[in-house]
Motif scaffolding. Structure first.
Motif, PDB file in Angstrom:
ATOM      1  N   LEU A  70       0.906  -1.217  -0.002  1.00  0.00           N
ATOM      2  CA  LEU A  70       0.057  -0.089  -0.103  1.00  0.00           C
ATOM      3  C   LEU A  70       0.923   1.142  -0.114  1.00  0.00           C
ATOM      4  N   GLY A  71       2.070   1.015   0.276  1.00  0.00           N
ATOM      5  CA  GLY A  71       2.991   2.342   0.187  1.00  0.00           C
ATOM      6  C   GLY A  71       3.011   2.887  -1.064  1.00  0.00           C
ATOM      7  N   VAL A  72       2.876   1.986  -2.301  1.00  0.00           N
ATOM      8  CA  VAL A  72       2.787   2.607  -3.390  1.00  0.00           C
ATOM      9  C   VAL A  72       1.822   3.834  -3.582  1.00  0.00           C
ATOM     10  N   LEU A  73       0.694   3.980  -2.865  1.00  0.00           N
ATOM     11  CA  LEU A  73      -0.196   4.753  -3.151  1.00  0.00           C
ATOM     12  C   LEU A  73       0.258   6.191  -2.758  1.00  0.00           C
ATOM     13  N   PRO A  74       0.797   6.453  -1.538  1.00  0.00           N
ATOM     14  CA  PRO A  74       1.301   7.770  -1.408  1.00  0.00           C
ATOM     15  C   PRO A  74       2.621   8.068  -2.271  1.00  0.00           C
ATOM     16  N   ILE A  75       3.281   7.012  -2.467  1.00  0.00           N
ATOM     17  CA  ILE A  75       4.426   7.471  -3.804  1.00  0.00           C
ATOM     18  C   ILE A  75       3.833   7.678  -4.922  1.00  0.00           C
ATOM     19  N   GLY A 186       5.685   7.026   1.618  1.00  0.00           N
ATOM     20  CA  GLY A 186       5.358   5.716   1.031  1.00  0.00           C
ATOM     21  C   GLY A 186       6.460   4.765   0.920  1.00  0.00           C
ATOM     22  N   VAL A 187       7.717   5.132   1.086  1.00  0.00           N
ATOM     23  CA  VAL A 187       8.971   4.312   1.246  1.00  0.00           C
ATOM     24  C   VAL A 187       8.974   3.756   2.734  1.00  0.00           C
ATOM     25  N   SER A 188       8.634   4.740   3.674  1.00  0.00           N
ATOM     26  CA  SER A 188       8.741   4.398   5.277  1.00  0.00           C
ATOM     27  C   SER A 188       7.790   3.071   5.286  1.00  0.00           C
ATOM     28  N   VAL A 189       6.338   3.188   4.834  1.00  0.00           N
ATOM     29  CA  VAL A 189       5.425   2.073   4.770  1.00  0.00           C
ATOM     30  C   VAL A 189       5.967   0.870   4.315  1.00  0.00           C
ATOM     31  N   ILE A 190       6.602   0.977   3.001  1.00  0.00           N
ATOM     32  CA  ILE A 190       7.182  -0.373   2.514  1.00  0.00           C
ATOM     33  C   ILE A 190       8.396  -0.929   3.216  1.00  0.00           C
ATOM     34  N   MET A 191       9.139  -0.026   4.012  1.00  0.00           N
ATOM     35  CA  MET A 191      10.382  -0.469   4.648  1.00  0.00           C
ATOM     36  C   MET A 191       9.995  -1.112   5.823  1.00  0.00           C
ATOM     37  N   GLN A 192       9.026  -0.410   6.537  1.00  0.00           N
ATOM     38  CA  GLN A 192       8.510  -1.125   7.798  1.00  0.00           C
ATOM     39  C   GLN A 192       7.772  -2.240   7.825  1.00  0.00           C
ATOM     40  N   ASN A 193       7.260  -2.691   6.910  1.00  0.00           N
ATOM     41  CA  ASN A 193       6.461  -4.041   6.623  1.00  0.00           C
ATOM     42  C   ASN A 193       7.322  -4.961   5.842  1.00  0.00           C
ATOM     43  N   ASP A 194       8.706  -5.009   5.806  1.00  0.00           N
ATOM     44  CA  ASP A 194       9.504  -5.706   5.228  1.00  0.00           C
ATOM     45  C   ASP A 194       8.991  -6.128   3.749  1.00  0.00           C
ATOM     46  N   THR A 195       8.463  -5.376   2.849  1.00  0.00           N
ATOM     47  CA  THR A 195       7.638  -5.647   1.829  1.00  0.00           C
ATOM     48  C   THR A 195       8.647  -6.102   0.793  1.00  0.00           C
ATOM     49  N   LEU A 196       9.884  -5.603   0.678  1.00  0.00           N
ATOM     50  CA  LEU A 196      10.850  -5.923  -0.396  1.00  0.00           C
ATOM     51  C   LEU A 196      11.379  -7.323  -0.091  1.00  0.00           C
ATOM     52  N   ARG A 197      11.335  -7.642   1.234  1.00  0.00           N
ATOM     53  CA  ARG A 197      11.995  -8.919   1.529  1.00  0.00           C
ATOM     54  C   ARG A 197      10.908 -10.101   1.253  1.00  0.00           C
TER      55      ARG A 197
END
Length: 202
Positions: A70-75, A186-197
Motif C-alpha cells: 500500500l506504500g505505493v499509493l502515497p508514492i 510511501g517508502v517508510s510504509v514499504i520498509m517498515q513492513n519488510d515488503t521488499l524482503r
C-alpha cells in the motif's frame, strides 16, 4: 514514539496543504463567524480518518509483508503532485480555479465538510497504508496527532487570514516540498513492513 508522531504530522501536512488554502478562503468569507467553518473542517476530516481506519482494518487480514504494498499509493500521489507542481502550469491553474469555485459555494458547516471530503482522495491514499502498517495502539497515537493537527490547521488559517502576505511563500514552498514528503511516507510504509524482503527476497 517521536518518530511515529513526526510521521503522522508529515502525513497530515502533506495531504492537507491544498486544503489549507481552501480553508483560508472559507475563513475569509466567514468574516466574524468562523465557528461553522471549524466545525465543518473537523467533521469532514474526521470522516476521512474514520474511512481510512475502516479500510485499514479490512486490510489487516493480509500477510504482514503485503500490507506494505500500500506504500505505493502515497508514492503515486507524490509523483502526481510533483508533475502538477513542476509540470505544465495548466494543471495547477485548473486546481486553483476548482478550489476557488468550491470555496465560494458557501460557508455553512456541511459545505466546508463536503469540500474537505471531496478533496480527500490524497488523505485516504496516504492514511490507509499508514494505519494498516502500524499496531492498533500506534493507530490511536496517529489519530490523536491528526485530531490535533486539524485544530492547528484551523488556527493557522484564521491567523493567515489576518496576515495575507504570508500565504504566498507557504503556497510556493509548501507545494514544492509536498511530493518529497509523500514519497518519504510511501517508502517508510514499504520498509517498515519488510515488503521488499517478502516479495523479492531483498
Amino acid at each position: 514514539m517521536l518518530s511515529l508522531v513526526a510521521l503522522a504530522i508529515g502525513a497530515f501536512a502533506a495531504t492537507n496543504i491544498d486544503n489549507l488554502f481552501v480553508l483560508l478562503a472559507f475563513v475569509a468569507e466567514a468574516h466574524g463567524s468562523k465557528r461553522r467553518v471549524i466545525v465543518g473542517q473537523y467533521a469532514g476530516s474526521l470522516a476521512l480518518i474514520a474511512v481510512a481506519i475502516g479500510l485499514a482494518e479490512m486490510l489487516r487480514s493480509l500477510p504482514h509483508g503485503y500490507v506494505g504494498v500500500l506504500g505505493v499509493l502515497p508514492i503515486a500521489v507524490g509523483l502526481a503532485k510533483a508533475w502538477a507542481r513542476f509540470g505544465p502550469r495548466r494543471a495547477s491553474e485548473a486546481d486553483s480555479a476548482d478550489a476557488s469555485r468550491l470555496a465560494q459555494a458557501g460557508s455553512s458547516w456541511w459545505t466546508v465538510a463536503g469540500v474537505a471530503i471531496a478533496n480527500g482522495s490524497d488523505n485516504i491514499a496516504v492514511y490507509v497504508p499508514l494505519y494498516a502498517g502500524h499496531s492498533r495502539i500506534d493507530c490511536v497515537t496517529i489519530s490523536l496527532v491528526f485530531v490535533a493537527m486539524i485544530g492547528i490547521w484551523c488556527a493557522g488559517a484564521v491567523w493567515l487570514v489576518n496576515h495575507p502576505l504570508l500565504g504566498a511563500p507557504i503556497r510556493r514552498y509548501g507545494t514544492a516540498l509536498l511530493p518529497l514528503v509523500l514519497l518519504v511516507i510511501g517508502v517508510s510504509v514499504i520498509m517498515q513492513n519488510d515488503t521488499l524482503r517478502v516479495l523479492f527476497g531483498i
